[in-house]
Design a protein around this motif. Structure first.
Motif, short mmCIF file in Angstrom:
data_model
loop_
_atom_site.label_atom_id
_atom_site.label_comp_id
_atom_site.label_asym_id
_atom_site.label_seq_id
_atom_site.Cartn_x
_atom_site.Cartn_y
_atom_site.Cartn_z
N MET A 45 45.35 49.18 38.24
CA MET A 45 45.91 50.53 38.18
C MET A 45 44.82 51.58 38.40
SD MET A 45 48.33 52.27 35.28
CE MET A 45 47.10 52.65 34.07
N GLY A 49 46.73 52.70 41.26
CA GLY A 49 47.86 53.41 40.70
C GLY A 49 48.91 52.50 40.06
N ASP A 50 50.05 53.11 39.74
CA ASP A 50 51.12 52.42 39.02
C ASP A 50 51.70 51.23 39.79
OD1 ASP A 50 50.84 54.13 36.91
OD2 ASP A 50 52.58 55.38 37.42
N PHE A 53 49.47 48.34 39.35
CA PHE A 53 49.65 47.78 38.01
C PHE A 53 50.84 46.82 38.00
CE2 PHE A 53 51.76 47.73 33.90
CZ PHE A 53 50.71 47.47 33.04
N GLY A 54 51.95 47.27 38.53
CA GLY A 54 53.16 46.43 38.55
C GLY A 54 52.97 45.16 39.35
N ARG A 80 59.32 46.08 38.21
CA ARG A 80 58.11 46.66 37.59
C ARG A 80 58.47 47.63 36.48
NH1 ARG A 80 55.74 51.75 39.05
NH2 ARG A 80 57.24 52.85 40.32
N LYS A 81 59.61 48.29 36.57
CA LYS A 81 60.06 49.19 35.49
C LYS A 81 60.33 48.42 34.21
CE LYS A 81 60.46 53.33 37.41
NZ LYS A 81 59.55 54.37 37.07
#
Length: 181
Positions: A45, A49-50, A53-54, A80-81
């Motif tokens: 991340m 970024g996000d 990460f996912g 990922r959410k």
């Protein structure tokens, strides 16, 4: 993808906790994350970024499943959410104890002394690469005065995340607000 009860039991024996992540007509099976998995994902991340990460979390935890969940945005984005649920750990309870504080997480306790600016400075120095969670680990090792055995496991997020949050709270007990005049 479907998994048999025998296959799920084999995964549990091998990995510990196992989760199914269904996305519409596809499914993935993920192992329960350890701190090393979170460290890898937070490092990704920092660089990407996000989304990174996912991607890293799903890849690190992946046991088996429909590859579309990793490769197809239509499945990956909702998957990922769902990873946020892995951050639902019990809150630590902090009590003043003498000149320090007792931190209780579930049935486990430790006592830490007051954190100083110099402690934080030294902990940050021990983490020149700014790797995720390293500064908190070093800081805890410096300030702990007694601890249950569970606090020796640096790869257990059920203890480490609440511990790091408690240490952060102890550093920020007073509240300040910057006001433009």
């Amino acid at each position: 993808m479907q998994a048999t009860q025998e296959q799920i039991q084999e995964w549990k024996d091998k990995y510990g906790g196992v989760y199914e992540l269904p996305i519409e007509d596809k499914s993935a099976f993920l192992k329960e994350p350890k701190m090393q998995d979170f460290k890898r994902a937070f490092t990704a991340m920092q660089k990407g970024g996000d989304i990174a990460f996912g991607e890293e979390m799903i890849n690190a935890l992946w046991i088996d499943g429909d590859e579309e969940i990793r490769k197809d945005d239509e499945y990956f984005l909702p998957a990922r959410k769902e990873l946020v649920d892995f951050f639902n750990y019990p809150d630590a309870v902090i009590k003043k104890k003498g000149t320090g504080h007792e931190i209780t997480i579930e049935d486990f306790k430790c006592v830490v002394r007051v954190i100083t600016r110099e402690d934080i400075r030294l902990a940050e120095k021990k983490n020149p690469a700014n790797k995720p969670f390293q500064t908190q680990e070093h800081l805890f090792d410096m300030i702990v005065t007694s601890k249950d055995e569970a606090f020796n496991d640096k790869n257990n997020p059920e203890v480490r995340f609440p511990l790091y949050q408690a240490i952060e709270k102890l550093q920020n007990q007073k509240i300040g607000r910057l006001k433009k005049l």
